[in-house]
Structures are given as structure tokens and as C-alpha cells.
Design a protein around this motif. Structure first.
Motif, PDB file in Angstrom:
ATOM      1  N   HIS A 263      -0.139   4.576 -11.698  1.00  0.00           N
ATOM      2  CA  HIS A 263       1.039   4.364 -10.867  1.00  0.00           C
ATOM      3  C   HIS A 263       2.125   3.547 -11.567  1.00  0.00           C
ATOM      4  N   ALA A 264       1.872   3.139 -12.793  1.00  0.00           N
ATOM      5  CA  ALA A 264       2.834   2.276 -13.466  1.00  0.00           C
ATOM      6  C   ALA A 264       2.782   2.487 -14.967  1.00  0.00           C
ATOM      7  N   HIS A 265       3.863   2.148 -15.612  1.00  0.00           N
ATOM      8  CA  HIS A 265       3.920   2.207 -17.064  1.00  0.00           C
ATOM      9  C   HIS A 265       3.736   0.797 -17.629  1.00  0.00           C
ATOM     10  N   ALA A 266       2.917   0.010 -16.923  1.00  0.00           N
ATOM     11  CA  ALA A 266       2.627  -1.366 -17.343  1.00  0.00           C
ATOM     12  C   ALA A 266       1.125  -1.503 -17.503  1.00  0.00           C
TER      13      ALA A 266
ATOM     14  N   LYS B 162       2.617  11.414 -10.430  1.00  0.00           N
ATOM     15  CA  LYS B 162       2.115  12.798 -10.436  1.00  0.00           C
ATOM     16  C   LYS B 162       3.244  13.824 -10.372  1.00  0.00           C
ATOM     17  N   GLN B 163       4.491  13.344 -10.374  1.00  0.00           N
ATOM     18  CA  GLN B 163       5.692  14.173 -10.302  1.00  0.00           C
ATOM     19  C   GLN B 163       5.764  14.969  -8.994  1.00  0.00           C
ATOM     20  N   PHE B 164       5.227  14.367  -7.938  1.00  0.00           N
ATOM     21  CA  PHE B 164       5.278  14.985  -6.621  1.00  0.00           C
ATOM     22  C   PHE B 164       6.451  14.446  -5.807  1.00  0.00           C
ATOM     23  N   LEU B 165       6.959  13.300  -6.197  1.00  0.00           N
ATOM     24  CA  LEU B 165       8.006  12.611  -5.458  1.00  0.00           C
ATOM     25  C   LEU B 165       8.983  12.016  -6.461  1.00  0.00           C
TER      26      LEU B 165
ATOM     27  N   ARG C  24       0.834  -1.212   0.000  1.00  0.00           N
ATOM     28  CA  ARG C  24       0.000   0.000   0.000  1.00  0.00           C
ATOM     29  C   ARG C  24       0.864   1.256   0.000  1.00  0.00           C
ATOM     30  N   ARG C  25       1.917   1.239   0.800  1.00  0.00           N
ATOM     31  CA  ARG C  25       2.819   2.402   0.796  1.00  0.00           C
ATOM     32  C   ARG C  25       3.534   2.540  -0.534  1.00  0.00           C
TER      33      ARG C  25
ATOM     34  N   ARG D  13       4.316   5.282  -5.637  1.00  0.00           N
ATOM     35  CA  ARG D  13       4.283   5.192  -7.103  1.00  0.00           C
ATOM     36  C   ARG D  13       3.336   6.231  -7.691  1.00  0.00           C
ATOM     37  N   VAL D  14       2.158   6.409  -7.075  1.00  0.00           N
ATOM     38  CA  VAL D  14       1.210   7.423  -7.555  1.00  0.00           C
ATOM     39  C   VAL D  14       1.829   8.806  -7.416  1.00  0.00           C
TER      40      VAL D  14
END
Length: 139
Positions: A114-117, A74-77, A63-64, A69-70
Motif C-alpha cells: 500500500h505504500a512506496h515506503a 493495485k491500480q483499481f482506484l 483503515r479506510r 491505498r491498497v
């Protein structure tokens, strides 16, 4: 401990529950929104524990990892802290993924990008057995 991009860590499950274990009021997605708006600090979350199988890192805290990943998507992290632990902590029941941990689905909630899959589709159990057996091979 080391710092890595969330996209470089894989999931050990196909699905996650929509809420964290210790906070049944706010969903994982609501928590992501609170991190983005600054009402929760990313530093307040425990460090993710991962195991190394071959050249890949797999999270024991799905979950973390999804949240990180999200936030990366979102380019926040950009990076997160991880701690590599012994493979002995991985139980067979915990390692069930049909797409080698590239993405995950939120049960009873919306799954954010959250993924490029391609997304996984929960279904047949035969593939689960193969993933579980593969986890045994890496002990």
C-alpha cells in the motif's frame, strides 16, 4: 470536499485492527477483495476526514485509508474523496506514527502492499512520544 490520490494522505497511527468497527465478520483485506470483485461499491464508504499539518494531509480514518491505498496500489482506484476538518479533532493518542504516516501495519492480519515506503516495525515507545509531542505542536 476534494479529490486526492490516496498515496498523498498519511496515516496517523502505526497499526490498524484487521476488521472495521461496524463489521466484525469481514476483515479490511476481505473488504478490499469485495470492492475489486464488485460486490461492494467504493461509493458506499463514508468520506475520509483528514487534517492538514504543514503541507501534509493526515487521515483520521486509517483503515479506510489503508483500503484506498491498497486499491490505488493495485491500480483499481486513482483518487478518493476527502474532507479537511479542524486540527482540534486530532487527539494526542490518535497521532502515533514513527514513519511520519507513510505506511501502516495490519494487526492480526496480512499487510498488503500500500505504500512506496519501507514497512514499519512496531516496538520502542520513545519514538511514539516524539510523534505525540509533534502533534501537539501543530494545534
Amino acid at each position: 470536499m476534494m479529490s486526492v490520490r490516496p498515496r498523498n494522505v498519511r496515516f496517523t497511527r502505526d497499526t490498524i485492527k484487521s476488521h472495521f468497527q461496524n463489521n466484525h465478520e469481514a476483515s479490511v483485506n476481505q473488504t478490499i477483495s469485495k470492492v475489486v470483485d464488485g460486490s461492494i461499491l467504493i461509493e458506499d464508504f463514508p468520506i475520509i476526514e483528514v487534517i492538514k499539518i504543514g503541507n501534509e494531509l493526515y487521515s483520521l480514518d486509517n483503515r479506510r485509508l489503508y483500503m484506498y491505498r491498497v486499491l490505488e496500489f493495485k491500480q483499481f482506484l486513482e483518487k478518493m474523496q476527502i474532507k479537511i476538518i479542524s486540527k482540534k479533532k486530532l487527539r494526542d493518542w490518535k497521532f502515533r506514527t514513527r514513519n511520519d504516516g507513510k505506511s501502516i501495519e495490519v494487526k492480526n492480519g496480512e499487510t498488503l502492499e500500500h505504500a512506496h515506503a519501507p514497512p514499519i516495525h512496531v516496538g520502542k515507545k520513545k519514538k511514539r512520544r516524539r510523534a505525540r509531542n509533534r502533534a501537539r505542536d501543530y494545534r
